[in-house]
Scaffold this motif. Structure first.
Motif, PDB file in Angstrom:
ATOM      1  N   ALA A 186       0.833  -1.206   0.000  1.00  0.00           N
ATOM      2  CA  ALA A 186       0.000   0.000   0.000  1.00  0.00           C
ATOM      3  C   ALA A 186       0.867   1.254   0.000  1.00  0.00           C
ATOM      4  N   VAL A 187       1.929   1.243   0.789  1.00  0.00           N
ATOM      5  CA  VAL A 187       2.834   2.393   0.833  1.00  0.00           C
ATOM      6  C   VAL A 187       3.556   2.555  -0.499  1.00  0.00           C
ATOM      7  N   ILE A 188       4.000   1.458  -1.082  1.00  0.00           N
ATOM      8  CA  ILE A 188       4.690   1.525  -2.378  1.00  0.00           C
ATOM      9  C   ILE A 188       3.752   2.060  -3.450  1.00  0.00           C
ATOM     10  N   ILE A 189       2.502   1.626  -3.447  1.00  0.00           N
ATOM     11  CA  ILE A 189       1.514   2.142  -4.408  1.00  0.00           C
ATOM     12  C   ILE A 189       1.355   3.645  -4.221  1.00  0.00           C
ATOM     13  N   GLY A 228      13.555  11.097   1.578  1.00  0.00           N
ATOM     14  CA  GLY A 228      13.917   9.985   2.453  1.00  0.00           C
ATOM     15  C   GLY A 228      12.848   9.664   3.469  1.00  0.00           C
ATOM     16  N   TYR A 229      12.110  10.689   3.885  1.00  0.00           N
ATOM     17  CA  TYR A 229      11.009  10.435   4.821  1.00  0.00           C
ATOM     18  C   TYR A 229       9.913   9.634   4.124  1.00  0.00           C
ATOM     19  N   ILE A 230       9.650   9.960   2.868  1.00  0.00           N
ATOM     20  CA  ILE A 230       8.636   9.235   2.098  1.00  0.00           C
ATOM     21  C   ILE A 230       9.089   7.787   1.882  1.00  0.00           C
ATOM     22  N   GLY A 249       2.389   9.061  -6.304  1.00  0.00           N
ATOM     23  CA  GLY A 249       2.965  10.390  -6.125  1.00  0.00           C
ATOM     24  C   GLY A 249       4.095  10.662  -7.099  1.00  0.00           C
ATOM     25  N   ALA A 250       4.956   9.679  -7.308  1.00  0.00           N
ATOM     26  CA  ALA A 250       6.068   9.844  -8.250  1.00  0.00           C
ATOM     27  C   ALA A 250       5.564  10.067  -9.669  1.00  0.00           C
ATOM     28  N   ALA A 251       4.418   9.454  -9.982  1.00  0.00           N
ATOM     29  CA  ALA A 251       3.831   9.617 -11.311  1.00  0.00           C
ATOM     30  C   ALA A 251       3.195  10.991 -11.504  1.00  0.00           C
ATOM     31  N   GLY A 252       3.093  11.766 -10.432  1.00  0.00           N
ATOM     32  CA  GLY A 252       2.583  13.123 -10.560  1.00  0.00           C
ATOM     33  C   GLY A 252       1.264  13.403  -9.873  1.00  0.00           C
ATOM     34  N   LEU A 253       0.617  12.373  -9.322  1.00  0.00           N
ATOM     35  CA  LEU A 253      -0.630  12.634  -8.610  1.00  0.00           C
ATOM     36  C   LEU A 253      -0.332  13.440  -7.346  1.00  0.00           C
ATOM     37  N   PRO A 254      -1.178  14.378  -6.992  1.00  0.00           N
ATOM     38  CA  PRO A 254      -0.900  15.263  -5.845  1.00  0.00           C
ATOM     39  C   PRO A 254      -1.197  14.609  -4.494  1.00  0.00           C
ATOM     40  N   GLY A 297      11.092   6.205   3.724  1.00  0.00           N
ATOM     41  CA  GLY A 297      11.106   5.609   5.054  1.00  0.00           C
ATOM     42  C   GLY A 297       9.766   5.054   5.501  1.00  0.00           C
ATOM     43  N   TYR A 298       8.693   5.458   4.821  1.00  0.00           N
ATOM     44  CA  TYR A 298       7.380   4.900   5.163  1.00  0.00           C
ATOM     45  C   TYR A 298       7.323   3.394   4.895  1.00  0.00           C
ATOM     46  N   ILE A 299       8.128   2.906   3.946  1.00  0.00           N
ATOM     47  CA  ILE A 299       8.097   1.476   3.609  1.00  0.00           C
ATOM     48  C   ILE A 299       8.612   0.629   4.781  1.00  0.00           C
ATOM     49  N   PRO A 300       9.844   0.865   5.277  1.00  0.00           N
ATOM     50  CA  PRO A 300      10.273   0.057   6.437  1.00  0.00           C
ATOM     51  C   PRO A 300       9.450   0.356   7.691  1.00  0.00           C
ATOM     52  N   CYS A 301       8.907   1.562   7.786  1.00  0.00           N
ATOM     53  CA  CYS A 301       8.029   1.886   8.911  1.00  0.00           C
ATOM     54  C   CYS A 301       6.799   0.982   8.886  1.00  0.00           C
ATOM     55  N   ALA A 302       6.148   0.880   7.733  1.00  0.00           N
ATOM     56  CA  ALA A 302       4.957   0.038   7.601  1.00  0.00           C
ATOM     57  C   ALA A 302       5.283  -1.425   7.877  1.00  0.00           C
ATOM     58  N   LEU A 303       6.408  -1.890   7.356  1.00  0.00           N
ATOM     59  CA  LEU A 303       6.808  -3.280   7.597  1.00  0.00           C
ATOM     60  C   LEU A 303       7.030  -3.544   9.087  1.00  0.00           C
ATOM     61  N   THR A 304       7.723  -2.639   9.748  1.00  0.00           N
ATOM     62  CA  THR A 304       8.019  -2.803  11.171  1.00  0.00           C
ATOM     63  C   THR A 304       6.752  -2.836  12.008  1.00  0.00           C
ATOM     64  N   VAL A 305       5.881  -1.846  11.795  1.00  0.00           N
ATOM     65  CA  VAL A 305       4.635  -1.780  12.567  1.00  0.00           C
ATOM     66  C   VAL A 305       3.805  -3.029  12.315  1.00  0.00           C
ATOM     67  N   SER A 306       3.645  -3.398  11.067  1.00  0.00           N
ATOM     68  CA  SER A 306       2.817  -4.554  10.735  1.00  0.00           C
ATOM     69  C   SER A 306       3.404  -5.861  11.271  1.00  0.00           C
ATOM     70  N   LEU A 307       4.707  -6.042  11.154  1.00  0.00           N
ATOM     71  CA  LEU A 307       5.333  -7.257  11.680  1.00  0.00           C
ATOM     72  C   LEU A 307       5.097  -7.400  13.183  1.00  0.00           C
ATOM     73  N   LEU A 308       5.333  -6.329  13.928  1.00  0.00           N
ATOM     74  CA  LEU A 308       5.175  -6.394  15.382  1.00  0.00           C
ATOM     75  C   LEU A 308       3.717  -6.572  15.803  1.00  0.00           C
ATOM     76  N   VAL A 309       2.821  -5.825  15.172  1.00  0.00           N
ATOM     77  CA  VAL A 309       1.404  -5.922  15.526  1.00  0.00           C
ATOM     78  C   VAL A 309       0.860  -7.302  15.163  1.00  0.00           C
TER      79      VAL A 309
END
Length: 175
Positions: free
Chosen positions: A53-56, A84-86, A61-66, A88-100
């Motif tokens: 979901a984060v990658i999508i 880098g913050y954007i 966004g990279a394709a130009g959608l606002p 960083g959402y990928i490993p953030c999502a993985l970490t939260v989801s793995l632990l939860v």
């Protein structure tokens, strides 16, 4: 992936796309609801779906959608100092989801996983910021992380409550 997982991943990407552009300018790094969205969707999804979901979201966004902060889009946002913050959402999502997903009934895991995911996202973002702006890592942390700690605590608290509640309700629907 089953059709239900694909649909859930699409809905989660849409949630990020709807919330992430809502932002308050605050210097170089804006205050956004992106991390709140990433935290929340990561509580209800398996790691693969949360990261997808984060990658999508990032690809849209990279394709130009606002869909990035302040309703901006384009690859130049990712390539810029805050990209880098954007990413960083990928490993953030993985970490939260793995632990939860490992401890779904332990309420304390929700905020703990988000603090951990946020730290990973902030380190990724600060390193990227330092490399792209030519400042040191400490200066990058001072500019891109420290001013946001109170807001992050608020987002983590809200996302923990919402994520735990949504997960319980979705599990009732799924069974």
């Amino acid at each position: 992936m089953k059709a239900q997982k694909i649909a859930l991943t699409g809905v989660m990407a849409a949630i990020i796309c709807l919330l992430a552009p809502l932002s308050v300018p605050s210097g170089v790094v804006p205050i956004t609801l992106a991390t709140f969205a990433v935290f929340t969707i990561s509580c209800i999804a398996e790691p693969k779906s949360a990261a997808s979901a984060v990658i999508i979201y990032i690809l849209l966004g990279a394709a130009g959608l606002p869909v990035f902060s302040s309703f901006r889009g384009g690859f130049q946002i990712i390539a810029g100092v805050t990209g880098g913050y954007i990413i960083g959402y990928i490993p953030c999502a993985l970490t939260v989801s793995l632990l939860v997903n490992k401890f779904p009934d332990k309420k304390f895991v929700y905020p703990l996983s988000m603090v951990t995911g946020s730290a990973i996202c902030n380190i990724t973002g600060a390193l990227w910021y330092a490399l792209h702006s030519g400042v040191g890592f400490t200066a990058a942390l001072t500019a891109g992380v420290l001013p946001f700690i109170i807001g992050d605590i608020i987002k983590i608290t809200a996302a923990s409550v919402l994520g735990f509640t949504l997960r319980k309700r979705l599990n009732k629907i799924r069974s």
